[in-house]
Design an enzyme around this catalytic site. Structure first.
Site, PDB file in Angstrom:
ATOM      1  N   ASN A 106     -35.513 -10.135 -43.970  1.00  0.00           N
ATOM      2  CA  ASN A 106     -34.175 -10.025 -43.399  1.00  0.00           C
ATOM      3  C   ASN A 106     -33.729  -8.582 -43.179  1.00  0.00           C
ATOM      4  OD1 ASN A 106     -34.291 -10.364 -46.357  1.00  0.00           O
ATOM      5  ND2 ASN A 106     -32.113  -9.859 -46.288  1.00  0.00           N
ATOM      6  N   SER A 114     -31.136 -21.868 -42.492  1.00  0.00           N
ATOM      7  CA  SER A 114     -29.682 -21.803 -42.664  1.00  0.00           C
ATOM      8  C   SER A 114     -29.040 -21.737 -41.291  1.00  0.00           C
ATOM      9  CB  SER A 114     -29.292 -20.580 -43.491  1.00  0.00           C
ATOM     10  OG  SER A 114     -27.899 -20.540 -43.702  1.00  0.00           O
ATOM     11  N   HIS A 122     -26.140 -20.813 -40.082  1.00  0.00           N
ATOM     12  CA  HIS A 122     -25.299 -19.719 -39.585  1.00  0.00           C
ATOM     13  C   HIS A 122     -26.111 -18.544 -39.055  1.00  0.00           C
ATOM     14  CE1 HIS A 122     -25.216 -16.523 -42.833  1.00  0.00           C
ATOM     15  NE2 HIS A 122     -25.764 -17.507 -43.513  1.00  0.00           N
ATOM     16  N   CYS A 170     -23.297  -2.773 -50.127  1.00  0.00           N
ATOM     17  CA  CYS A 170     -22.638  -1.484 -49.993  1.00  0.00           C
ATOM     18  C   CYS A 170     -21.142  -1.688 -50.102  1.00  0.00           C
ATOM     19  CB  CYS A 170     -22.988  -0.864 -48.641  1.00  0.00           C
ATOM     20  SG  CYS A 170     -22.182   0.697 -48.303  1.00  0.00           S
TER      21      CYS A 170
END
Length: 400
Positions: free
Chosen positions: A154, A202, A204, A328
């Site tokens: 990813n 998934s 989305h 982050c």
């Protein structure tokens, strides 16, 4: 958020815009056909037909039998369910193999299992993010319950040779699961050719809503439910079916199959233009991970002498959405475990940004990034800390 302003969205590996066609497909099941499919009356059980149709559509996306499709709430549940089932159905086997660059859905679940006495082998990767298959083969033991390896990373987009890994596992008599969450609409998915036993998706990530996923369970593979309740999903996953989102997933699957050529031609071309433009225009920039094989939409770029937090904050100020290689938030940036596993220094990992494109991106948007990014890097480098003068009072989006 300045919703009246255009958004230049380059974070499609985190989530995707819901396609208008998907919204149209799901709305009737929010407004009119909202009955419980387990009900005895026709208003409820009548929607079962639409669940079955959606199951057929997502099965077609991966060339599976609809009976092999198990709807879940997300990719994380699918990954956890696959590993959990392998361990429960093979109680004598207390070892599993995965890689050091997996999504946190795997990494953290393995950490959880280690605390409960299971053994986990985390395979290292090469400096370009690729995997040593000989080492993988040697790591499989007689007591290995499952091997779980993602298909596409990813963060970097680097692809692992899933078909070869599946063949190795099959020769060892070991179950094989792949997290394929990043692949629909980007790669052709043929589970029969791949030879996997279990596969996670998934919705989305392919222009459907968050909150719905699937686990492919190959026929005759032993399976123990992870979510226990009613008899939904043929007794394999308890909980009332999320009908609107299941229908949305089915429509998105159709669109993903139709967009495969566009993703591998036009979107790939935009990604390459962005990557080449950055590398040519910004001194001290470089790519993280192998150039090929790689997802056609993803580039992960390192920028010397700056931190991703500052880059993302300044990109956000000109309405550009991208992400760092790790979580982050205000005032802190932990180095990406993926980039660190590839041998990157903490400094390089902290200065890396991922751009992930999608079917809605345009050449004009790429040009917009190429106009602003060099100015942003130059501004940050002009400041001693790389963050001086940059407001850090806002949370910054992270990877997914």
């Amino acid at each position: 958020m300045k919703m009246s302003q255009p958004i230049y969205y380059f974070d499609n590996n985190a989530t995707t815009r819901i396609a208008p066609e998907v919204v149209d497909a799901m709305l009737p099941f929010l407004k009119e056909y909202w009955g419980n499919p387990s009900s005895a009356y026709s208003f409820g059980h009548g929607v079962t037909r639409h669940i079955n149709e959606a199951r057929e559509r997502v099965a077609a996306l991966i060339n599976a039998d609809p009976r092999e499709i198990l709807f879940t709430s997300c990719g994380t549940e699918s990954n956890n369910s696959a590993i959990h089932s392998a361990l429960v159905t093979h109680p004598e086997k207390r070892h599993l193999v995965t890689t050091s660059v997996e999504h946190s859905a795997n990494i953290k679940f393995c950490d959880f299992l280690k605390k409960r006495g299971y053994e986990v082998t985390l395979l290292p990767v090469e400096s370009d993010g690729t995997l040593d298959l000989h080492l993988l083969e040697k790591s499989i033991r007689p007591d290995t319950a499952i091997v779980s390896v993602m298909w596409a990373n990813n963060e970097t987009g680097v692809l692992f040779p899933i078909e070869e890994i599946a063949a190795i596992c099959r020769s060892k008599g070991t179950l094989f699961h792949t997290d394929a969450v990043q692949t629909p609409g980007k790669l052709k998915i043929e589970v029969k050719e791949l030879g996997v036993d279990l596969l996670s998706l998934s919705a989305h990530k392919l222009h459907a809503p968050k909150g719905i996923g699937l686990l492919y369970v190959k026929r005759r593979t032993k399976y123990q439910p992870y979510v226990i309740g009613g008899g939904q999903e043929r007794g394999r996953r308890g909980g009332t079916e999320n009908v609107p989102y299941i229908v949305a997933f089915g429509r998105a699957a159709e669109l993903a199959m139709a967009s495969l050529q566009d993703e591998n031609t036009r979107v790939r071309g935009l990604r390459d233009k962005l990557e080449t433009g950055v590398l040519n225009r910004i001194e001290g920039s470089s790519r993280n991970g192998a150039k090929e094989p790689r997802l056609p939409n993803t580039t992960n770029l390192a920028f010397a002498d700056v931190e991703a937090e500052g880059i993302l904050l300044l990109l956000d100020q000109v309405d550009i959405c991208a992400s760092s290689g790790s979580a982050c938030t205000t005032g802190s940036l932990d180095p990406s475990h993926v980039l660190r596993a590839m041998g990157s220094t903490a400094e390089r990992a902290r200065g890396s940004v991922r751009f992930s494109l999608g079917s809605y991106n345009t050449e004009a948007e790429v040009d917009y990034v190429l106009k602003h990014l060099p100015e942003i890097i130059a501004k940050l480098r002009a400041n001693e800390s790389g963050l001086e003068g940059v407001s850090t009072g806002r949370d910054v989006a992270h990877k997914s």
